[in-house]
Design a protein around this motif. Sequence first.
Motif, PDB file in Angstrom:
ATOM      1  N   VAL A  80     -14.587   4.000  -7.643  1.00 21.58           N
ATOM      2  CA  VAL A  80     -13.678   4.408  -6.576  1.00 21.58           C
ATOM      3  C   VAL A  80     -12.268   3.961  -6.956  1.00 21.58           C
ATOM      4  N   THR A  81     -11.366   4.888  -7.086  1.00 20.54           N
ATOM      5  CA  THR A  81     -10.001   4.551  -7.482  1.00 20.54           C
ATOM      6  C   THR A  81      -9.211   4.011  -6.295  1.00 20.54           C
ATOM      7  N   GLN A  82      -8.179   3.160  -6.575  1.00 21.43           N
ATOM      8  CA  GLN A  82      -7.336   2.630  -5.516  1.00 21.43           C
ATOM      9  C   GLN A  82      -6.491   3.742  -4.913  1.00 21.43           C
ATOM     10  N   PRO A  83      -6.368   3.787  -3.582  1.00 22.30           N
ATOM     11  CA  PRO A  83      -5.548   4.831  -2.968  1.00 22.30           C
ATOM     12  C   PRO A  83      -4.074   4.582  -3.234  1.00 22.30           C
ATOM     13  N   ASP A  84      -3.307   5.663  -3.302  1.00 26.77           N
ATOM     14  CA  ASP A  84      -1.868   5.530  -3.437  1.00 26.77           C
ATOM     15  C   ASP A  84      -1.255   5.176  -2.086  1.00 26.77           C
ATOM     16  N   VAL A  85      -0.056   4.563  -2.120  1.00 24.77           N
ATOM     17  CA  VAL A  85       0.642   4.122  -0.916  1.00 24.77           C
ATOM     18  C   VAL A  85       1.823   5.036  -0.652  1.00 24.77           C
ATOM     19  N   GLN A  86       1.912   5.574   0.553  1.00 21.51           N
ATOM     20  CA  GLN A  86       2.993   6.481   0.910  1.00 21.51           C
ATOM     21  C   GLN A  86       4.200   5.710   1.453  1.00 21.51           C
ATOM     22  N   GLY A  87       5.390   6.299   1.403  1.00 19.90           N
ATOM     23  CA  GLY A  87       6.568   5.738   2.063  1.00 19.90           C
ATOM     24  C   GLY A  87       7.612   5.134   1.151  1.00 19.90           C
ATOM     25  N   LEU A  88       7.372   5.072  -0.150  1.00 19.34           N
ATOM     26  CA  LEU A  88       8.337   4.450  -1.048  1.00 19.34           C
ATOM     27  C   LEU A  88       9.635   5.263  -1.114  1.00 19.34           C
ATOM     28  N   GLU A  89       9.529   6.586  -1.148  1.00 21.41           N
ATOM     29  CA  GLU A  89      10.725   7.417  -1.225  1.00 21.41           C
ATOM     30  C   GLU A  89      11.607   7.228   0.006  1.00 21.41           C
ATOM     31  N   GLN A  90      10.999   7.128   1.190  1.00 17.30           N
ATOM     32  CA  GLN A  90      11.775   6.924   2.413  1.00 17.30           C
ATOM     33  C   GLN A  90      12.474   5.563   2.399  1.00 17.30           C
ATOM     34  N   LEU A  91      11.785   4.524   1.895  1.00 18.66           N
ATOM     35  CA  LEU A  91      12.401   3.204   1.798  1.00 18.66           C
ATOM     36  C   LEU A  91      13.556   3.230   0.805  1.00 18.66           C
ATOM     37  N   GLU A  92      13.354   3.898  -0.322  1.00 19.42           N
ATOM     38  CA  GLU A  92      14.402   3.995  -1.331  1.00 19.42           C
ATOM     39  C   GLU A  92      15.644   4.680  -0.764  1.00 19.42           C
ATOM     40  N   VAL A 146       8.925  -1.680  -8.076  1.00 23.07           N
ATOM     41  CA  VAL A 146       7.781  -0.785  -7.890  1.00 23.07           C
ATOM     42  C   VAL A 146       7.892   0.408  -8.824  1.00 23.07           C
ATOM     43  N   ARG A 147       9.096   0.980  -8.884  1.00 28.64           N
ATOM     44  CA  ARG A 147       9.302   2.134  -9.763  1.00 28.64           C
ATOM     45  C   ARG A 147       9.021   1.777 -11.219  1.00 28.64           C
ATOM     46  N   ALA A 148       9.446   0.577 -11.626  1.00 31.43           N
ATOM     47  CA  ALA A 148       9.251   0.168 -13.015  1.00 31.43           C
ATOM     48  C   ALA A 148       7.781  -0.002 -13.363  1.00 31.43           C
ATOM     49  N   SER A 149       6.956  -0.299 -12.358  1.00 31.06           N
ATOM     50  CA  SER A 149       5.529  -0.503 -12.621  1.00 31.06           C
ATOM     51  C   SER A 149       4.735   0.794 -12.632  1.00 31.06           C
ATOM     52  N   MET A 150       5.352   1.897 -12.216  1.00 23.31           N
ATOM     53  CA  MET A 150       4.644   3.173 -12.131  1.00 23.31           C
ATOM     54  C   MET A 150       4.817   3.963 -13.422  1.00 23.31           C
ATOM     55  N   PRO A 151       3.752   4.386 -14.022  1.00 20.87           N
ATOM     56  CA  PRO A 151       3.867   5.198 -15.247  1.00 20.87           C
ATOM     57  C   PRO A 151       4.445   6.572 -14.939  1.00 20.87           C
ATOM     58  N   ASN A 161       0.308   2.208  -6.021  1.00 23.65           N
ATOM     59  CA  ASN A 161      -0.933   1.727  -5.430  1.00 23.65           C
ATOM     60  C   ASN A 161      -0.709   0.306  -4.916  1.00 23.65           C
ATOM     61  N   PRO A 162      -1.629  -0.244  -4.135  1.00 20.88           N
ATOM     62  CA  PRO A 162      -1.428  -1.589  -3.566  1.00 20.88           C
ATOM     63  C   PRO A 162      -1.178  -2.671  -4.604  1.00 20.88           C
ATOM     64  N   ALA A 163      -1.816  -2.596  -5.764  1.00 16.70           N
ATOM     65  CA  ALA A 163      -1.608  -3.612  -6.787  1.00 16.70           C
ATOM     66  C   ALA A 163      -0.166  -3.586  -7.293  1.00 16.70           C
ATOM     67  N   GLN A 164       0.400  -2.404  -7.454  1.00 21.15           N
ATOM     68  CA  GLN A 164       1.786  -2.292  -7.897  1.00 21.15           C
ATOM     69  C   GLN A 164       2.751  -2.818  -6.839  1.00 21.15           C
ATOM     70  N   ILE A 165       2.444  -2.591  -5.558  1.00 19.29           N
ATOM     71  CA  ILE A 165       3.269  -3.137  -4.467  1.00 19.29           C
ATOM     72  C   ILE A 165       3.222  -4.662  -4.505  1.00 19.29           C
ATOM     73  N   GLY A 166       2.023  -5.220  -4.698  1.00 17.65           N
ATOM     74  CA  GLY A 166       1.877  -6.676  -4.739  1.00 17.65           C
ATOM     75  C   GLY A 166       2.616  -7.302  -5.904  1.00 17.65           C
ATOM     76  N   ASP A 167       2.517  -6.701  -7.060  1.00 16.16           N
ATOM     77  CA  ASP A 167       3.222  -7.216  -8.230  1.00 16.16           C
ATOM     78  C   ASP A 167       4.733  -7.178  -8.026  1.00 16.16           C
ATOM     79  N   ALA A 168       5.230  -6.077  -7.451  1.00 18.61           N
ATOM     80  CA  ALA A 168       6.672  -5.945  -7.221  1.00 18.61           C
ATOM     81  C   ALA A 168       7.165  -6.969  -6.204  1.00 18.61           C
TER      82      ALA A 168
END
Length: 305
Positions: free
Chosen positions: A29-41, A213-218, A225-232
């Motif tokens: 089961v893959t991690q779900p993506d997180v919505q709302g980053l573009e609006q925050l940016e 967050v952007r830097a962590s996204m390929p 995803n939640p892991a990328q949010i946590g790392d950022a």
Amino acid sequence: MILANMVPLAPARQKVVLQGVLPGTLVAVTQPDVQGLEQLEAAVLDNETSLASALRRCLMLGGYAHHKELRTWALKELEGYAADDDLPAYRKVSAALEINANVHGLEGITQYSGRRISPHLLPSPAKERGVGEVVPILYGVKELEGLIARAGNSIFVAPPGSAEYVLLMTLQYHEAGNKGTEITSLHWDVAVASIEGILDRIRTRLTQFVAEVRASMPPGQQNPNPAQIGDAAERTFSISAGDGATVNINAPRAHAERGATASANINEPVATPERQPFWHRTSVIWTAVGAVAAVASVIIAWVLK
């Protein structure tokens, strides 16, 4: 038929069949993506957008990512901090202590406003509580924006317990023989620019968070995803843990996957090893040389025997 005694039946469970998957096969089961980053940016990059609005978007993003610490930080910046909270360093600003006073004399009452005082003149309870020339700014960002809009160059901030301190200071003057002096106010004179700096630091941190967050996204990934949010968040913020203790998480960690005034009441660096003075290092060297010479003399004496 008695309707009152009827109990609705639970709907039958539906059996989900994964097409093309053999029985007993484990499905990843893959991690779900997180919505709302573009609006925050968009919110943090638009200076016309209220900082409170940007923080609410960050709060929602932390909810989608199930990141408690990020939600806690955003909520405190929105609602304000408690007096016993560990404040971020950018919410502690330097400001002079001032008093207002009335002096009763034969010719009437003379009023003095904005007289600067040294922290040494404060009563003991104020000193014990750490009142000095550093102001903890506890208000939420919406209140700070409101204070700036109403103020000119300064904002008067009264320390917690100021009514008690004013009374004690008046008694001190009376005991010193100045019975006509009455202290009416104790406050910090905080420059509006200092409050604007706090808001700017918060917006900058939010911008840095989005950038991390952007830097962590390929390339090609639309949402984090939640892991990328946590790392950022770990690379951007110093936020509080659940027990209230301050946790500095600035280092990345590997993951497995402006004439008038307005009034208002209200990382420690890592120690580096001390470099030894040259004379200490020299004495160590000569001690070593002496030891070698002693050993050599013993060897020479043994050979001459």
